[in-house]
Design a protein around this motif. Structure first.
Motif, PDB file in Angstrom:
ATOM      1  N   ALA A 352      13.778 -25.844  43.620  1.00 53.31           N
ATOM      2  CA  ALA A 352      14.899 -24.978  44.048  1.00 53.31           C
ATOM      3  C   ALA A 352      15.919 -24.722  42.939  1.00 53.31           C
ATOM      4  N   ALA A 353      16.234 -25.380  41.873  1.00 52.09           N
ATOM      5  CA  ALA A 353      17.115 -25.198  40.879  1.00 52.09           C
ATOM      6  C   ALA A 353      16.475 -24.335  39.969  1.00 52.09           C
ATOM      7  N   VAL A 354      15.387 -24.307  39.487  1.00 50.99           N
ATOM      8  CA  VAL A 354      14.695 -23.417  38.769  1.00 50.99           C
ATOM      9  C   VAL A 354      14.345 -21.868  39.487  1.00 50.99           C
ATOM     10  N   LYS A 355      14.300 -21.970  40.512  1.00 51.54           N
ATOM     11  CA  LYS A 355      14.318 -20.768  41.393  1.00 51.54           C
ATOM     12  C   LYS A 355      15.725 -20.267  41.554  1.00 51.54           C
ATOM     13  N   ASN A 356      16.701 -20.752  41.677  1.00 52.01           N
ATOM     14  CA  ASN A 356      17.980 -20.209  41.872  1.00 52.01           C
ATOM     15  C   ASN A 356      18.609 -19.938  40.614  1.00 52.01           C
ATOM     16  N   ASN A 357      18.353 -20.584  39.532  1.00 53.71           N
ATOM     17  CA  ASN A 357      18.825 -20.433  38.021  1.00 53.71           C
ATOM     18  C   ASN A 357      18.095 -19.671  37.133  1.00 53.71           C
ATOM     19  N   VAL A 358      16.845 -19.497  37.452  1.00 58.17           N
ATOM     20  CA  VAL A 358      15.977 -18.672  36.427  1.00 58.17           C
ATOM     21  C   VAL A 358      15.276 -17.385  37.074  1.00 58.17           C
ATOM     22  N   MET A 359      14.482 -17.888  38.076  1.00 55.91           N
ATOM     23  CA  MET A 359      13.566 -17.041  38.752  1.00 55.91           C
ATOM     24  C   MET A 359      14.129 -15.911  39.384  1.00 55.91           C
ATOM     25  N   LYS A 360      15.201 -16.045  40.074  1.00 57.88           N
ATOM     26  CA  LYS A 360      16.109 -15.107  40.896  1.00 57.88           C
ATOM     27  C   LYS A 360      16.913 -14.148  39.879  1.00 57.88           C
ATOM     28  N   LYS A 361      17.020 -14.467  38.627  1.00 59.55           N
ATOM     29  CA  LYS A 361      17.779 -13.681  37.616  1.00 59.55           C
ATOM     30  C   LYS A 361      16.738 -12.717  37.222  1.00 59.55           C
ATOM     31  N   ARG A 362      15.413 -12.780  37.368  1.00 59.80           N
ATOM     32  CA  ARG A 362      14.264 -12.071  36.745  1.00 59.80           C
ATOM     33  C   ARG A 362      14.565 -10.737  37.362  1.00 59.80           C
ATOM     34  N   SER A 363      14.077  -9.513  36.700  1.00 57.33           N
ATOM     35  CA  SER A 363      14.002  -8.237  37.521  1.00 57.33           C
ATOM     36  C   SER A 363      12.774  -7.596  36.806  1.00 57.33           C
ATOM     37  N   ASP A 364      12.175  -6.848  37.888  1.00 57.53           N
ATOM     38  CA  ASP A 364      11.030  -5.953  37.527  1.00 57.53           C
ATOM     39  C   ASP A 364      11.453  -4.939  36.376  1.00 57.53           C
ATOM     40  N   ASP A 365      12.430  -4.353  36.420  1.00 54.05           N
ATOM     41  CA  ASP A 365      13.185  -3.515  35.606  1.00 54.05           C
ATOM     42  C   ASP A 365      13.335  -3.771  34.204  1.00 54.05           C
ATOM     43  N   GLU A 367      11.614  -5.789  30.872  1.00 52.97           N
ATOM     44  CA  GLU A 367      10.447  -6.124  30.482  1.00 52.97           C
ATOM     45  C   GLU A 367      10.027  -7.402  29.860  1.00 52.97           C
ATOM     46  N   PRO A 368      11.438  -7.972  29.291  1.00 53.41           N
ATOM     47  CA  PRO A 368      11.292  -9.162  28.758  1.00 53.41           C
ATOM     48  C   PRO A 368      11.207 -10.322  29.715  1.00 53.41           C
ATOM     49  N   ASP A 369      11.508 -10.130  31.072  1.00 52.76           N
ATOM     50  CA  ASP A 369      11.875 -10.966  32.131  1.00 52.76           C
ATOM     51  C   ASP A 369      10.443 -11.381  32.666  1.00 52.76           C
ATOM     52  N   LYS A 370       9.167 -10.625  32.412  1.00 49.59           N
ATOM     53  CA  LYS A 370       7.886 -10.958  32.759  1.00 49.59           C
ATOM     54  C   LYS A 370       7.565 -12.104  31.748  1.00 49.59           C
ATOM     55  N   ASN A 371       8.125 -12.393  30.614  1.00 47.20           N
ATOM     56  CA  ASN A 371       7.537 -13.299  29.737  1.00 47.20           C
ATOM     57  C   ASN A 371       8.209 -14.680  29.817  1.00 47.20           C
ATOM     58  N   VAL A 372       9.231 -14.694  30.871  1.00 50.26           N
ATOM     59  CA  VAL A 372       9.927 -15.876  31.245  1.00 50.26           C
ATOM     60  C   VAL A 372       9.159 -17.051  31.823  1.00 50.26           C
ATOM     61  N   ARG A 373       9.048 -18.236  31.095  1.00 48.53           N
ATOM     62  CA  ARG A 373       8.367 -19.270  31.583  1.00 48.53           C
ATOM     63  C   ARG A 373       9.546 -20.597  31.842  1.00 48.53           C
ATOM     64  N   VAL A 374       9.049 -21.678  32.645  1.00 45.46           N
ATOM     65  CA  VAL A 374      10.050 -22.727  32.855  1.00 45.46           C
ATOM     66  C   VAL A 374       9.219 -23.864  32.802  1.00 45.46           C
ATOM     67  N   GLY A 375       9.745 -25.110  32.046  1.00 46.52           N
ATOM     68  CA  GLY A 375       9.089 -26.315  32.104  1.00 46.52           C
ATOM     69  C   GLY A 375      10.039 -27.210  32.174  1.00 46.52           C
ATOM     70  N   GLY A 376       9.924 -28.213  32.829  1.00 45.81           N
ATOM     71  CA  GLY A 376      10.867 -29.222  33.197  1.00 45.81           C
ATOM     72  C   GLY A 376      10.285 -30.820  33.658  1.00 45.81           C
ATOM     73  N   ALA A 377      11.067 -31.726  33.371  1.00 39.63           N
ATOM     74  CA  ALA A 377      10.405 -33.012  33.527  1.00 39.63           C
ATOM     75  C   ALA A 377      11.836 -34.057  33.760  1.00 39.63           C
ATOM     76  N   SER A 378      11.359 -34.921  34.850  1.00 40.38           N
ATOM     77  CA  SER A 378      12.654 -36.043  35.137  1.00 40.38           C
ATOM     78  C   SER A 378      12.389 -37.264  35.129  1.00 40.38           C
TER      79      SER A 378
END
Length: 806
Positions: A352-365, A367-378
């Motif tokens: 949920a944290a990744v979705k709200n703070n990264v994925m929702k901020k991406r836009s199809d308009d 071009e760089p947003d298609k390259n965004v990847r996220v990794g995390g560990a706890s």
């Protein structure tokens, strides 16, 4: 008339015509069997009697048939061997569970989990026996009468009926197949007899329970318990067991959820099973009368490996094989029940944290947003348990796990390891000053790193080419100043820095973990999980234990031994705790201030890879260490790409989306637990103020003052290529005590004290004449330091902000 003259007439008139010779022959023949009458010919059968066989013919036929049957039985018994299991009989999924027992994923197409008979409660066993073969333990392997009865009912139009015992059904499931042919039935017959001689009834019953099909793609009683009731077999009630036993008769047809119209038939069969249990004395009639039909849960689609499941399964498998717990081939055979250390609530919170703070901020308009990847560990520092992991957007779309890959530079998140090594090794600067949070370094942009023999030739640039001049280590950490940390790595010794990083948990085989001054800037490509383990060691006061992803592994009811979870003090507590104290101001007033949204005491460090290809935030609370990285990668070519313009930002840095995601996750993950304070045991003298050394010109924070440090042409071993590690930073607003220079004299006051947000204001410098204020740039500190003594006294601006902050 006398008797001797009397003659006798023959009984057979034809005898009168018999010649003497013939008579003699007859007498001779009779003489062979004296005392017996001669055999007479049986008259030939005529009329309707010729239609029926004689009793001799019947007897002969029966004897011949019997001989053929006996011969055929012995021939079949000798010729038909117990074959190997059929292709699908042993196929199982490896089943992965969250730590609370909730199913995480299955990694195979066949939904089967084998269990020992001892794991199946007696009420479940008896329900199956009541449904399928009540005399199983007392009757032979084959019930000939039942077979004939079933055959007769089928032949007379009463429908196809089974006459097989549990042994025969097991043979069909495990060794043969489901085809209805005479040859298969004959094989089943002989194999069942042989099997009954070679295996015990318990072994056969266990095999039957593990191979029978219950519908919903569930093979075996354990898979069925999960498929219909979401629980393990040992937790089934008698009513639930009776329903599952009913399914054996018509698996799909009796699924009352998928086929509501079949409920009357399913109820009838369910009642048959329960009544049979009462009849056999396996169920109390009073309990039977109060038993209600247990409606099963909704059928769930296959969990598969979509979303995060695939990444988690992949990481667990790598852990198992990499630690020698199970080899790859054995793991591939399936049948393992693997309970992970993953916490479902924390895992969901991470997603949920990744979705709200990264994925929702991406836009199809963009071009760089298609390259965004996220990794995390706890990781929980005290136990080393990995409780959550984020591998990517979806395993079925992107197979590489961003949490375990080792190909992105960690950037300035490596800098705390340099400082830890300095404390652990009691290191000093080139001019002999002990390295502490209050030690001054020259933060001039592109300042050449100096070694014992002079210049090393390595002159890393600060982020955005900012000149900082003389600043404390604390301020250099807050602002992630490359010039300071490259020099510190040289002062400590690059080999020692490398050793410290390995002791904390960075694998010694990590690419680009090179022992040179550039090691401080993070060219090493450790994984997110590696970095989390190292930060967890700092959080655990220097005690290191390898991370673990697995809590328990069993196969066929047998538990597989796991490595002992041992921790050892790999660096001193003082070194770890002093680093924690240093990192506190990064969150409270430095580049990682977005992490304050976690709402509890926290420390951390931001980092940026070369060319902004990755942005990191690594941090921890006393009870949870977490790392988040946002990476750039072309989805088509797989090449790493800069994050310029991604998420609608000119640049993505560690203090932005990574720190925001970290804070959102940490707040949710620890929401139900009370906030804990850090219990720190710092190295002696760590908070004692120091004066600037003679390595360079003292300057106000930030001016472009050229480096006037002595630089020799002598250069030791060639350093690694410089990188640009940290996120761009905006100098924090000055505190109330920005103490300038003295009104006359040496003008040595006015350096950046830093760290005021935590109460750790640095030195405000010294005045030499009438002295005004020797205060500090306190980064939101609460005081202007102690006012300098008038009339040329020594002005000390050390304690103002500290005493207010703490």
């Amino acid at each position: 008339m006398s008797d001797e003259h009397q003659t006798w007439a023959p009984r057979d008139p034809s005898a009168a015509s018999t010649s003497p010779g013939d008579d003699e022959g007859a007498q001779g023949a009779q003489g062979k069997a004296p005392g017996k009458k001669g055999r007479t010919k049986r008259p030939k059968r005529t009329g309707w009697r010729r239609l029926f066989p004689t009793w001799r013919m019947v007897l002969g036929s029966v004897l011949v048939a019997g001989l053929l049957l006996v011969g055929g039985f012995f021939a079949g018994y000798q010729l038909v061997d117990i074959p190997a299991a059929n292709a699908g009989a042993d196929a199982q999924s490896n089943v992965y569970f969250y730590k609370d027992g909730t199913i995480l994923a299955r990694d195979g197409e066949v939904n089967r989990e084998k269990v020992k008979l001892s794991q199946v409660p007696s009420n479940v066993q008896r329900a199956v026996l009541a449904a399928e073969d009540r005399d199983f333990y007392s009757q032979p392997a084959v019930d000939v009468r039942a077979m004939f009865r079933a055959g007769w009912n089928t032949a007379t139009g009463k429908g196809k009926q089974g006459g097989s015992t549990i042994t025969q059904q097991y043979v069909k499931n495990y060794y043969l197949g489901q085809e209805r042919t005479v040859v298969r039935k004959a094989k089943e017959f002989f194999i069942a007899i042989k099997l009954n001689r070679e295996q015990s009834k318990d072994q056969i019953f266990e095999g039957y329970l593990n191979t029978s099909y219950f519908g919903r793609n569930a093979y075996g009683i354990q898979a069925a318990a999960q498929a219909y009731y979401g629980k393990n077999v040992e937790d089934l009630t008698t009513a639930e067991a009776a329903y599952l036993a009913s399914l054996l008769n018509a698996p799909s047809a009796y699924d009352v959820v998928a086929h509501p119209d079949s409920k009357p038939a399913a109820l009838s069969r369910w009642n048959y099973v329960l009544d049979g249990m009462v009849k056999e004395g396996w169920l109390d009639s009073g309990e039977r009368s109060t038993t209600e039909f247990p409606v099963p849960g909704e059928a769930k689609p296959s969990t598969g490996l979509s979303g995060q499941r695939g990444y988690l399964v992949q990481a667990v498998e790598q852990y198992l094989t990499g630690n020698g717990i199970i080899d790859e081939k054995t793991l591939a055979t399936g049948g393992h029940r693997i309970t992970t250390t993953l916490d479902k609530k924390k895992q969901d919170a991470f997603v949920a944290a990744v979705k709200n703070n990264v994925m929702k901020k991406r836009s199809d308009d963009r071009e760089p947003d298609k390259n965004v990847r996220v990794g995390g560990a706890s990781i929980v520092p005290e136990t080393g348990e990995v409780v959550a992991m984020y591998g990517g957007v979806d395993y079925t779309q992107q197979y590489v796990n961003n949490a375990t890959r080792r190909d992105y530079q960690v950037g300035s998140t490596f800098k705390p390891f340099v400082f830890t090594s300095a404390i652990a090794n009691d290191s000093t600067t080139q001019d002999g000053r002990r390295i502490t949070p209050e030690t001054y370094y020259d933060g001039t942009n592109k300042r050449t790193v100096q070694g014992p023999q002079g210049s090393t030739g390595y002159d890393p640039a600060n982020e955005d080419d900012v000149d900082y001049g003389q600043i404390t280590v604390r301020t250099a950490t807050d602002k992630s100043v490359n010039a300071v940390y490259a020099q510190m790595a040289q002062d400590v010794g690059p080999e020692k820095v490398r050793d410290t990083a390995v002791a904390l948990g960075i694998p010694k085989t990590t690419p680009d973990l090179t022992a040179s001054p550039s090691i401080a800037l993070g060219p090493a490509t450790a994984s997110v999980l590696d970095l989390t383990e190292a930060y967890a060691t700092l959080a655990n006061h220097g005690r290191h234990g390898p991370y673990t992803l697995v809590d328990k592994v069993t196969k066929d009811g047998t538990e597989i031994e796991l490595p002992d979870r041992k921790t050892e003090q790999t660096i001193s507590r003082e070194a770890a705790d002093t680093t924690t104290a240093l990192l506190r101001s990064v969150v409270e007033g430095g580049t990682g201030s977005a992490a304050q949204a976690a709402g509890r005491p926290a420390v951390g460090k931001t980092g940026t890879a070369e060319e902004d290809k990755a942005a990191w935030f690594a941090g921890y609370t006393p009870d949870l260490a977490t790392v988040v990285a946002v990476m750039g990668q072309d989805p088509d070519s797989g090449t790493q790409t800069p994050l310029y313009g991604a998420l609608g930002l000119d640049r993505v840095n560690g203090g932005g989306a990574p720190a925001e995601t970290w804070a959102a996750y940490t707040e949710a993950a620890l929401r139900s637990s009370p906030a804990q304070e850090f219990d720190l045991r710092m190295a002696p003298g760590s908070d004692e103020p120091q004066e600037p050394g003679d390595e360079g010109t003292d300057t106000i924070d930030g001016p472009d003052t050229p480096d006037d440090t002595d630089s020799s042409s002598t250069s030791p071993s060639a350093p690694a290529d410089p990188t640009t590690p940290s996120a761009p930073t905006t100098p924090a607003p000055p505190g109330n005590g920005d103490g300038g220079t003295g009104t006359t004299g040496d003008a040595t006051g006015g350096t950046d004290g830093g760290g005021g947000a935590t109460g750790d204001a640095g030195d405000g410098g010294t005045g030499t004449s009438t002295g005004t204020e020797g205060g500090t740039d306190g980064d939101n500190g609460d005081s202007d330091g102690d006012t300098g003594a008038l009339g040329g006294g020594l002005i000390e601006g050390v304690r103002g902000a500290r005493e207010q902050g703490e």
